[in-house]
Design an enzyme around this catalytic site. Structure first.
Site, PDB file in Angstrom:
ATOM      1  N   GLY A   1       0.788  -1.232  -0.038  1.00  0.00           N
ATOM      2  CA  GLY A   1       0.261  -0.115  -0.042  1.00  0.00           C
ATOM      3  C   GLY A   1       0.898   1.252   0.031  1.00  0.00           C
ATOM      4  N   SER A   2       0.585   2.159  -0.733  1.00  0.00           N
ATOM      5  CA  SER A   2       1.554   3.277  -1.310  1.00  0.00           C
ATOM      6  C   SER A   2       1.148   4.043  -2.094  1.00  0.00           C
ATOM      7  CB  SER A   2       3.007   2.652  -1.378  1.00  0.00           C
ATOM      8  OG  SER A   2       3.102   1.746  -2.469  1.00  0.00           O
ATOM      9  N   ARG A   3       1.789   5.080  -2.433  1.00  0.00           N
ATOM     10  CA  ARG A   3       1.518   6.250  -3.258  1.00  0.00           C
ATOM     11  C   ARG A   3       2.931   6.540  -4.336  1.00  0.00           C
ATOM     12  NH1 ARG A   3      -1.384  11.853  -1.392  1.00  0.00           N
ATOM     13  NH2 ARG A   3      -0.019  13.145  -2.416  1.00  0.00           N
TER      14      ARG A   3
END
Length: 224
Positions: A185-187
């Site tokens: 999970g990240s950006r």
């Protein structure tokens, strides 16, 4: 095909799942409990495998385009003040990656790495406005032939606990090549020149090394 960053986790998970399935088969006499435990273990293995998948991408390299560095959904398109490297106004495009997306980071353009820095930090949810500056992150600046200097930033999310960044200062890299990995999970934020044309829209799903994020407007080439 699986990413090299997941090899140890995949092997450990496979061992634990196999052990759990066998132990449940021989030592748990209640059928529904045995099946529930075995199915849960297999689901965990499938989730780990899909998370570390690394589909082969062979983009047609184009100096006039910035390609998506990751798979995900566009959550930010705005003009902002970039305060770490440029200290001026830039167009920011941010892509959110859910746990089900491919988490390989790929170089959005061909060029030379001018700056690569890791920042320890918090683990705010990836869509939080301050995650780009407060969370654990890596910042990479590339000198490109048509866009001049561009910046991309890997940002850890609430679940991410390790960012892998392969970019090294002085290195020449090619569009679409493996640039790193963010676990769970990240950006990724892109900071682009004001005189480029953004070619995506908010909430659009993009594919790393395939979807064009921005196109160059006719301008004088930059030199090293």
């Amino acid at each position: 095909m699986f990413h090299k960053e997941g090899q140890k986790i995949i092997l450990l998970t496979f061992f634990l799942v196999t052990t759990t399935v066998l132990l449940a088969q021989f030592y748990i006499e209640i059928p529904w409990l045995r099946w529930a435990l075995q199915i849960t273990a297999l689901v965990v293995l499938i989730l780990i495998l899909q998370f570390f998948r690394n589909p082969k991408r062979n983009p047609i390299k184009n100096f006039d385009e910035i390609l998506a560095p990751v798979d995900g959904k566009v959550v930010v398109i705005e003009e902002v003040e970039e305060t770490e490297y440029f200290h001026d106004r830039r167009k920011q495009v941010s892509i959110f990656m859910s746990p089900v997306n491919v988490h390989v980071t790929r170089y959005p353009a061909s060029g030379k790495i001018k700056y690569s820095k890791y920042h320890p930090g918090k683990y705010l949810v990836a869509w939080h406005p301050k995650s780009s500056t407060d969370n654990e992150r890596t910042t990479v600046v590339m000198r490109t032939p048509k866009f001049g200097d561009i910046l991309y930033r890997q940002v850890a999310g609430a679940m991410a606990r390790r960012i892998v960044n392969y970019a090294e200062e002085g290195e020449n890299v090619q569009q679409g090549e493996d640039a790193g990995f963010i676990k769970f999970g990240s950006r990724v934020d892109l900071f682009l020149p004001l005189d480029c044309a953004i070619t995506v829209r908010l909430n659009q799903k993009v594919i790393g090394a395939k979807t064009c994020i921005a196109a160059a407007i006719e301008r004088k080439d930059h030199e090293d």
